[in-house]
Design an enzyme around this catalytic site. Structure first.
Site, PDB file in Angstrom:
ATOM      1  N   GLY A  48      30.665  86.154  25.556  1.00 48.12           N
ATOM      2  CA  GLY A  48      30.170  87.418  25.026  1.00 48.12           C
ATOM      3  C   GLY A  48      28.937  87.940  25.737  1.00 48.12           C
ATOM      4  N   ASP A  69      31.018  77.365  33.009  1.00 45.17           N
ATOM      5  CA  ASP A  69      31.678  77.508  31.715  1.00 45.17           C
ATOM      6  C   ASP A  69      32.917  76.624  31.727  1.00 45.17           C
ATOM      7  OD1 ASP A  69      33.163  78.437  29.407  1.00 45.17           O
ATOM      8  OD2 ASP A  69      32.005  80.295  29.485  1.00 45.17           O
ATOM      9  N   LEU A  78      38.890  88.971  24.020  1.00 47.78           N
ATOM     10  CA  LEU A  78      38.950  90.241  24.743  1.00 47.78           C
ATOM     11  C   LEU A  78      38.264  91.382  24.008  1.00 47.78           C
ATOM     12  CD1 LEU A  78      42.622  90.023  26.072  1.00 47.78           C
ATOM     13  CD2 LEU A  78      40.503  89.207  27.140  1.00 47.78           C
ATOM     14  N   GLN A  79      38.007  91.212  22.711  1.00 50.52           N
ATOM     15  CA  GLN A  79      37.347  92.252  21.924  1.00 50.52           C
ATOM     16  C   GLN A  79      35.888  92.430  22.333  1.00 50.52           C
ATOM     17  OE1 GLN A  79      35.338  90.322  19.706  1.00 50.52           O
ATOM     18  NE2 GLN A  79      34.656  91.672  18.074  1.00 50.52           N
ATOM     19  N   ARG A  80      35.317  91.441  23.053  1.00 41.23           N
ATOM     20  CA  ARG A  80      33.897  91.519  23.387  1.00 41.23           C
ATOM     21  C   ARG A  80      33.574  90.993  24.793  1.00 41.23           C
ATOM     22  NH1 ARG A  80      35.357  87.406  20.428  1.00 41.23           N
ATOM     23  NH2 ARG A  80      34.578  85.309  20.811  1.00 41.23           N
ATOM     24  N   LYS A  93      37.312  80.583  32.173  1.00 42.75           N
ATOM     25  CA  LYS A  93      36.465  81.774  32.171  1.00 42.75           C
ATOM     26  C   LYS A  93      35.638  81.895  33.447  1.00 42.75           C
ATOM     27  CE  LYS A  93      36.007  82.229  27.153  1.00 42.75           C
ATOM     28  NZ  LYS A  93      35.072  82.232  25.992  1.00 42.75           N
ATOM     29  N   ASP A 137      26.698  79.322  23.403  1.00 41.66           N
ATOM     30  CA  ASP A 137      26.921  79.606  21.992  1.00 41.66           C
ATOM     31  C   ASP A 137      26.674  78.391  21.103  1.00 41.66           C
ATOM     32  OD1 ASP A 137      29.035  78.015  22.699  1.00 41.66           O
ATOM     33  OD2 ASP A 137      30.604  79.393  22.036  1.00 41.66           O
ATOM     34  N   ASN A 138      25.865  77.437  21.581  1.00 45.57           N
ATOM     35  CA  ASN A 138      25.590  76.258  20.757  1.00 45.57           C
ATOM     36  C   ASN A 138      24.156  75.798  20.983  1.00 45.57           C
ATOM     37  OD1 ASN A 138      25.681  73.728  22.747  1.00 45.57           O
ATOM     38  ND2 ASN A 138      27.266  75.191  23.380  1.00 45.57           N
ATOM     39  N   CYS A 195      31.286  82.235  15.899  1.00 42.32           N
ATOM     40  CA  CYS A 195      31.903  83.568  15.946  1.00 42.32           C
ATOM     41  C   CYS A 195      33.263  83.574  15.268  1.00 42.32           C
ATOM     42  CB  CYS A 195      32.035  84.031  17.390  1.00 42.32           C
ATOM     43  SG  CYS A 195      30.472  84.443  18.180  1.00 42.32           S
ATOM     44  N   CYS A 346      42.417  73.496  13.354  1.00 38.98           N
ATOM     45  CA  CYS A 346      41.546  74.685  13.259  1.00 38.98           C
ATOM     46  C   CYS A 346      41.744  75.450  14.568  1.00 38.98           C
ATOM     47  CB  CYS A 346      40.087  74.280  13.021  1.00 38.98           C
ATOM     48  SG  CYS A 346      39.379  73.291  14.349  1.00 38.98           S
TER      49      CYS A 346
END
Length: 382
Positions: A48, A69, A78-80, A93, A137-138, A195, A346
């Site tokens: 993101g 990454d 893909l939304q962000r 990525k 993101d962590n 997220c 999950c």
């Protein structure tokens, strides 16, 4: 603030034409553009925050970008994560980011590292670059980045997002306070929902990621006032930027090694479990007449609406944590106790492992609980 990077060679005519709108800017000009072309920038995460940051660093003419990454592109990204496209789903990525930059400007050198930043590679990577952007993101990676920056003296541009809110700052050892001056202790990994659970406003990534890129360009060229000792906060719903000023804590012990953060990284790193079961085995058994298993999905209803394993049953993690085994028994009925493997899943296999650990204390002895390796993401990709 003096420029971080020395100017590179003279610009070729076609490069000068490409960056003509930079060349007329006070403080940038031809010399600043040469500094950008000579810069080496490490970007942690191509998600993101990394996606817009990488795009604008490359568009600005930063000469060498390393992207690290270990994740792969998912459709829900893909939304962000606007650097990636439908055709990149399933690809690493870092490689997708490298190829996207190549389509925009082949003169920018992008190195794709399909791996995680860890204590074994952090110091070498930080030392090899002029500055670092942390879009991870962590908490483990964020504190690893801070500590590696402090040990190597490398400027670090840090950002984070959650739902509709974002924040960023600049941590430069010796020139301003660091992340540990602002937030001294490493929070528990699950103290803030991710997220997938809490959601994120897609365009927020563009606002914060672009601001991170702006801080990088300022440091490289030596212009403006960097966010040293300042935490910029953006509320997308209120369309309002705010600022928190903070100073170095004189009583904070300096970072002398990566030992503390290494222990945290080991605790949250993906690892094999005795109860793991592969996507291939689950798929084969579900296709048979007597599968001998039932799949329990612990994600949210919103996540299941996007994709789910056919025939899976839904028992949200929050319910399992609150009720324990009775939550499974109520949903599965006889299937909970007839000897079938109960495969818990999950999105990627982290929350399912947590659910199994919580169930182990209250489930009947010998209940065959299995953790689906890679979760629904692995199922979708198989």
């Amino acid at each position: 603030m003096p420029p971080l990077v020395e100017p590179g060679p003279e610009l070729e005519p076609e490069r000068a034409a490409r960056f003509a709108r930079h060349l007329t800017l006070p403080g940038v000009g031809v010399e600043g553009q040469r500094r950008l072309a000579h810069a080496r920038v490490l970007v942690i995460g191509a998600g993101g925050l990394g996606a817009p940051a990488i795009q604008y660093l490359a568009a600005a003419g930063v000469g060498r970008i390393t992207v690290i990454d270990d994740d792969r592109v998912e459709r829900t990204n893909l939304q962000r994560q606007v650097l990636h496209t439908e055709g990149d789903v399933g690809r690493p990525k870092a490689e997708s980011a490298r190829d996207a930059v190549g389509l925009r400007d082949g003169a920018v050198q992008v190195t794709a590292l399909v791996e995680r930043l860890h204590p074994g590679n952090a110091l070498e990577l930080f030392s090899a670059h002029d500055l670092v952007l942390d879009g991870s993101d962590n908490f483990a990676t964020r504190y690893l980045s801070n500590d590696a920056a402090e040990l190597t003296g490398t400027p670090l541009i840090w950002g984070s997002i959650h739902r509709f809110d974002g924040q960023l700052s600049v941590f430069w050892p010796g020139r301003g306070p660091m992340l540990r001056d602002l937030f001294p202790d490493i929070p528990d990994a699950d103290s803030i929902e991710d997220c997938a659970t809490g959601g994120v406003f897609g365009v927020l990534c563009g606002a914060v990621g672009s601001a991170m890129a702006a801080e990088a360009l300022k440091l490289i060229c030596g212009i403006g006032e960097p966010l040293l000792g300042r935490l910029a906060r953006y509320d997308a719903l209120a369309a309002r930027w705010g600022e928190l000023r903070f100073a170095a804590d004189p009583d904070r012990p300096p970072v002398t090694s990566l030992e503390e953060v290494a222990a945290v990284c080991r605790a949250v790193a993906p690892a094999g479990r005795a109860d793991d079961i592969s996507v291939g085995e689950v798929a084969a058994r579900l296709a048979s007449d007597q599968s001998g298993l039932v799949v329990v999905d612990v994600r949210t209803a919103a996540e299941r609406a996007v994709s789910a394993i056919p025939g899976s049953r839904h028992v949200p993690l929050d319910r399992i944590l609150a009720e324990g085994w009775p939550a499974i028994a109520a949903e599965l009925g006889d299937a909970a106790t007839d000897g079938r493997d109960i495969v818990v899943t999950c999105q990627v296999g982290i929350r399912s492992a947590r659910a199994i650990d919580a169930l182990a204390a209250t489930a009947p002895s010998g209940t065959p609980l299995r953790n689906l390796v890679g979760g629904v993401d692995a199922w979708t990709a198989h």
